[in-house]
Scaffold this motif. Sequence first.
Motif, PDB file in Angstrom:
ATOM      1  N   SER B  56     -21.660  58.151  19.977  1.00  0.00           N
ATOM      2  CA  SER B  56     -22.586  58.031  21.493  1.00  0.00           C
ATOM      3  C   SER B  56     -23.010  56.827  21.550  1.00  0.00           C
ATOM      4  O   SER B  56     -22.942  56.020  22.611  1.00  0.00           O
ATOM      5  CB  SER B  56     -23.655  59.184  21.349  1.00  0.00           C
ATOM      6  N   ALA B  57     -23.554  56.063  20.645  1.00  0.00           N
ATOM      7  CA  ALA B  57     -24.272  54.751  20.867  1.00  0.00           C
ATOM      8  C   ALA B  57     -23.277  53.639  20.811  1.00  0.00           C
ATOM      9  O   ALA B  57     -23.121  52.733  21.618  1.00  0.00           O
ATOM     10  CB  ALA B  57     -25.202  54.613  19.443  1.00  0.00           C
ATOM     11  N   GLN B  58     -22.067  53.855  20.214  1.00  0.00           N
ATOM     12  CA  GLN B  58     -20.943  53.023  20.211  1.00  0.00           C
ATOM     13  C   GLN B  58     -20.256  53.153  21.748  1.00  0.00           C
ATOM     14  O   GLN B  58     -19.897  52.099  22.217  1.00  0.00           O
ATOM     15  CB  GLN B  58     -19.809  53.579  19.225  1.00  0.00           C
ATOM     16  N   ALA B  59     -20.226  54.080  22.341  1.00  0.00           N
ATOM     17  CA  ALA B  59     -19.671  54.430  23.339  1.00  0.00           C
ATOM     18  C   ALA B  59     -20.398  53.727  24.612  1.00  0.00           C
ATOM     19  O   ALA B  59     -20.024  52.832  25.588  1.00  0.00           O
ATOM     20  CB  ALA B  59     -19.553  56.028  23.810  1.00  0.00           C
ATOM     21  N   ASP B  60     -21.567  53.713  24.414  1.00  0.00           N
ATOM     22  CA  ASP B  60     -22.746  53.045  25.284  1.00  0.00           C
ATOM     23  C   ASP B  60     -22.584  51.556  25.301  1.00  0.00           C
ATOM     24  O   ASP B  60     -22.636  50.873  26.230  1.00  0.00           O
ATOM     25  CB  ASP B  60     -24.158  53.383  25.117  1.00  0.00           C
ATOM     26  N   ASP B  61     -22.572  50.917  24.110  1.00  0.00           N
ATOM     27  CA  ASP B  61     -22.385  49.545  23.664  1.00  0.00           C
ATOM     28  C   ASP B  61     -21.032  49.207  24.356  1.00  0.00           C
ATOM     29  O   ASP B  61     -21.235  48.068  25.060  1.00  0.00           O
ATOM     30  CB  ASP B  61     -22.137  49.489  22.314  1.00  0.00           C
ATOM     31  N   VAL B  62     -19.750  49.652  24.210  1.00  0.00           N
ATOM     32  CA  VAL B  62     -18.695  49.260  24.812  1.00  0.00           C
ATOM     33  C   VAL B  62     -18.717  49.441  26.285  1.00  0.00           C
ATOM     34  O   VAL B  62     -17.999  48.686  26.859  1.00  0.00           O
ATOM     35  CB  VAL B  62     -17.430  50.082  23.917  1.00  0.00           C
ATOM     36  N   HIS B  63     -19.347  50.506  26.706  1.00  0.00           N
ATOM     37  CA  HIS B  63     -19.322  50.371  28.330  1.00  0.00           C
ATOM     38  C   HIS B  63     -20.119  49.242  28.896  1.00  0.00           C
ATOM     39  O   HIS B  63     -19.630  48.639  29.748  1.00  0.00           O
ATOM     40  CB  HIS B  63     -20.033  51.880  28.787  1.00  0.00           C
ATOM     41  N   MET B  64     -20.953  48.909  28.007  1.00  0.00           N
ATOM     42  CA  MET B  64     -21.736  47.676  28.477  1.00  0.00           C
ATOM     43  C   MET B  64     -21.034  46.300  28.501  1.00  0.00           C
ATOM     44  O   MET B  64     -20.766  45.609  29.376  1.00  0.00           O
ATOM     45  CB  MET B  64     -23.171  47.256  27.626  1.00  0.00           C
ATOM     46  N   LEU B  65     -20.000  46.379  27.394  1.00  0.00           N
ATOM     47  CA  LEU B  65     -19.253  45.184  27.308  1.00  0.00           C
ATOM     48  C   LEU B  65     -18.056  45.249  28.570  1.00  0.00           C
ATOM     49  O   LEU B  65     -17.935  44.105  29.324  1.00  0.00           O
ATOM     50  CB  LEU B  65     -18.319  45.116  25.867  1.00  0.00           C
ATOM     51  N   LEU B  66     -17.755  46.179  28.956  1.00  0.00           N
ATOM     52  CA  LEU B  66     -16.810  46.377  30.119  1.00  0.00           C
ATOM     53  C   LEU B  66     -17.498  45.887  31.305  1.00  0.00           C
ATOM     54  O   LEU B  66     -16.737  45.485  32.143  1.00  0.00           O
ATOM     55  CB  LEU B  66     -16.146  47.766  30.010  1.00  0.00           C
ATOM     56  N   ALA B  67     -18.910  46.256  31.391  1.00  0.00           N
ATOM     57  CA  ALA B  67     -19.473  46.060  32.698  1.00  0.00           C
ATOM     58  C   ALA B  67     -19.721  44.580  33.034  1.00  0.00           C
ATOM     59  O   ALA B  67     -20.002  44.127  34.235  1.00  0.00           O
ATOM     60  CB  ALA B  67     -20.806  46.599  32.705  1.00  0.00           C
ATOM     61  N   LEU B  68     -19.443  43.814  31.822  1.00  0.00           N
ATOM     62  CA  LEU B  68     -19.536  42.450  32.044  1.00  0.00           C
ATOM     63  C   LEU B  68     -18.369  41.900  33.003  1.00  0.00           C
ATOM     64  O   LEU B  68     -18.620  40.904  33.532  1.00  0.00           O
ATOM     65  CB  LEU B  68     -19.127  41.561  30.729  1.00  0.00           C
ATOM     66  N   PHE B  69     -17.150  42.607  32.945  1.00  0.00           N
ATOM     67  CA  PHE B  69     -16.271  42.001  33.556  1.00  0.00           C
ATOM     68  C   PHE B  69     -16.016  43.014  34.958  1.00  0.00           C
ATOM     69  O   PHE B  69     -15.097  43.648  35.196  1.00  0.00           O
ATOM     70  CB  PHE B  69     -15.006  42.205  32.789  1.00  0.00           C
ATOM     71  N   ASP B  70     -16.921  42.577  35.693  1.00  0.00           N
ATOM     72  CA  ASP B  70     -17.016  42.941  37.069  1.00  0.00           C
ATOM     73  C   ASP B  70     -16.354  42.519  38.244  1.00  0.00           C
ATOM     74  O   ASP B  70     -15.926  41.630  38.022  1.00  0.00           O
ATOM     75  CB  ASP B  70     -18.510  43.457  37.435  1.00  0.00           C
ATOM     76  N   ASP B  71     -16.758  42.814  39.479  1.00  0.00           N
ATOM     77  CA  ASP B  71     -16.191  41.902  40.623  1.00  0.00           C
ATOM     78  C   ASP B  71     -16.295  40.668  40.581  1.00  0.00           C
ATOM     79  O   ASP B  71     -15.570  39.683  41.163  1.00  0.00           O
ATOM     80  CB  ASP B  71     -16.470  42.675  41.849  1.00  0.00           C
ATOM     81  N   GLU B  72     -17.954  40.362  40.276  1.00  0.00           N
ATOM     82  CA  GLU B  72     -18.149  38.866  39.993  1.00  0.00           C
ATOM     83  C   GLU B  72     -17.235  38.038  39.351  1.00  0.00           C
ATOM     84  O   GLU B  72     -16.947  37.007  39.558  1.00  0.00           O
ATOM     85  CB  GLU B  72     -19.717  38.768  39.857  1.00  0.00           C
ATOM     86  N   PHE B  73     -17.031  38.886  38.111  1.00  0.00           N
ATOM     87  CA  PHE B  73     -16.192  38.149  37.149  1.00  0.00           C
ATOM     88  C   PHE B  73     -14.963  37.763  37.689  1.00  0.00           C
ATOM     89  O   PHE B  73     -14.527  36.659  37.493  1.00  0.00           O
ATOM     90  CB  PHE B  73     -16.107  38.906  35.640  1.00  0.00           C
ATOM     91  N   PHE B  74     -14.260  38.648  38.354  1.00  0.00           N
ATOM     92  CA  PHE B  74     -12.926  38.245  38.941  1.00  0.00           C
ATOM     93  C   PHE B  74     -13.047  37.446  40.131  1.00  0.00           C
ATOM     94  O   PHE B  74     -12.027  36.972  40.476  1.00  0.00           O
ATOM     95  CB  PHE B  74     -12.273  39.783  39.259  1.00  0.00           C
ATOM     96  N   ARG B  75     -14.043  37.324  40.637  1.00  0.00           N
ATOM     97  CA  ARG B  75     -14.239  36.195  41.852  1.00  0.00           C
ATOM     98  C   ARG B  75     -14.640  34.893  41.265  1.00  0.00           C
ATOM     99  O   ARG B  75     -13.979  34.090  41.569  1.00  0.00           O
ATOM    100  CB  ARG B  75     -15.402  36.715  42.586  1.00  0.00           C
ATOM    101  N   GLU B  76     -15.629  34.732  40.177  1.00  0.00           N
ATOM    102  CA  GLU B  76     -16.036  33.515  39.646  1.00  0.00           C
ATOM    103  C   GLU B  76     -15.478  33.248  38.402  1.00  0.00           C
ATOM    104  O   GLU B  76     -15.559  32.048  37.883  1.00  0.00           O
ATOM    105  CB  GLU B  76     -17.494  33.415  39.854  1.00  0.00           C
ATOM    106  N   GLY B  77     -15.127  34.197  37.544  1.00  0.00           N
ATOM    107  CA  GLY B  77     -14.711  33.852  36.127  1.00  0.00           C
ATOM    108  C   GLY B  77     -15.859  33.813  35.309  1.00  0.00           C
ATOM    109  O   GLY B  77     -15.513  33.160  34.283  1.00  0.00           O
ATOM    110  N   VAL B  78     -17.080  34.277  35.620  1.00  0.00           N
ATOM    111  CA  VAL B  78     -18.431  33.921  35.099  1.00  0.00           C
ATOM    112  C   VAL B  78     -18.845  35.259  34.398  1.00  0.00           C
ATOM    113  O   VAL B  78     -19.028  36.068  35.095  1.00  0.00           O
ATOM    114  CB  VAL B  78     -19.471  33.136  35.737  1.00  0.00           C
ATOM    115  N   VAL B  79     -19.366  35.240  33.132  1.00  0.00           N
ATOM    116  CA  VAL B  79     -20.235  36.311  32.178  1.00  0.00           C
ATOM    117  C   VAL B  79     -21.398  35.572  31.995  1.00  0.00           C
ATOM    118  O   VAL B  79     -21.671  34.458  31.797  1.00  0.00           O
ATOM    119  CB  VAL B  79     -19.277  36.917  31.205  1.00  0.00           C
ATOM    120  N   ALA B  80     -22.242  36.513  32.014  1.00  0.00           N
ATOM    121  CA  ALA B  80     -23.777  36.053  31.604  1.00  0.00           C
ATOM    122  C   ALA B  80     -24.355  37.090  30.455  1.00  0.00           C
ATOM    123  O   ALA B  80     -24.020  38.175  30.723  1.00  0.00           O
ATOM    124  CB  ALA B  80     -24.758  36.106  32.986  1.00  0.00           C
ATOM    125  N   PHE B  81     -24.961  36.475  29.633  1.00  0.00           N
ATOM    126  CA  PHE B  81     -25.696  37.010  28.619  1.00  0.00           C
ATOM    127  C   PHE B  81     -27.117  36.961  28.573  1.00  0.00           C
ATOM    128  O   PHE B  81     -27.690  35.720  28.761  1.00  0.00           O
ATOM    129  CB  PHE B  81     -25.173  36.659  27.251  1.00  0.00           C
TER     130      PHE B  81
END
Lengths: 101, 155
Positions: B56-81
């Motif tokens: 369960s913890a692993q699935a939550d973590d990986v979900h957050m990783l995928l969320a980095l690559f959202d619409d903004e990423f595909f517009r700007e190519g930027v991810v933020a930490f």
Amino acid sequence: MSDHRTHTSPSPQAVTELRLEGVWRVVVLNDPVNLMSYVVLVFKKVFGFDESTARRHMLEVHEQGRSIVWAGLREKAEAYVFTLQQWHLNAVIEPDESQAH
Amino acid sequence: MNRKRIEVKLALPVVAPLLDVIKELADSLRKHLAAPPDLGDLDPDFRDAWVGELLSAQADDVHMLLALFDDEFFREGVVAFDEDNAEIIVRACAAVRLRLRERDLKPLGDETLETGDVDLATLDEPLRKAFMCYLFLATVQELIIQHLDESILGG
């Protein structure tokens, strides 16, 4: 002539309790994937190690294949192993035979 | 209060194809632990609960990783930490890298994975893509570990 000596065996519960007592080790095993910097970070976070202690354990894992990172009561050792596994390190618990009587 | 944050501009044409690999692995990480643990003599009931919580913890973590690559990423190519996602992302990257080793990178051997010394031109396309993904996620981990200090990573 019969032998009337009484043989007493510990109950399964007593055996279990004895096994759970004593000192247990948390051991981290090497894996070829996790970065050295990542392993150092995890050791600092999970055990509160300073940089040099964390690096020493990381190098032990890397060079010798394993490092004992903590020893103590079983329940707490299990909690540490669980946390290390959440961080995807290869961690196991084992009895500290040096403490056996 | 200043919140420390790093933004990273990624090369979309390079990274976008790797996201397909990460998404496939994310699916498999819902059912499989990245590093199946040795649970020794744990009671079977306790073992199921243990593995369930790790999954369960692993699935939550990986979900957050995928969320980095959202619409903004595909517009700007930027991810933020930042302090909200740094730990989770660095851990999710470890999970995906370990799963890549299990699922795709066995032909390279563990020594090669440890040194990273591979001539990409010699690899066939699926293996090359998987190894590129493996390196990309390591780079993300290094970036986070190097640039976000202990106040964020809670050392």
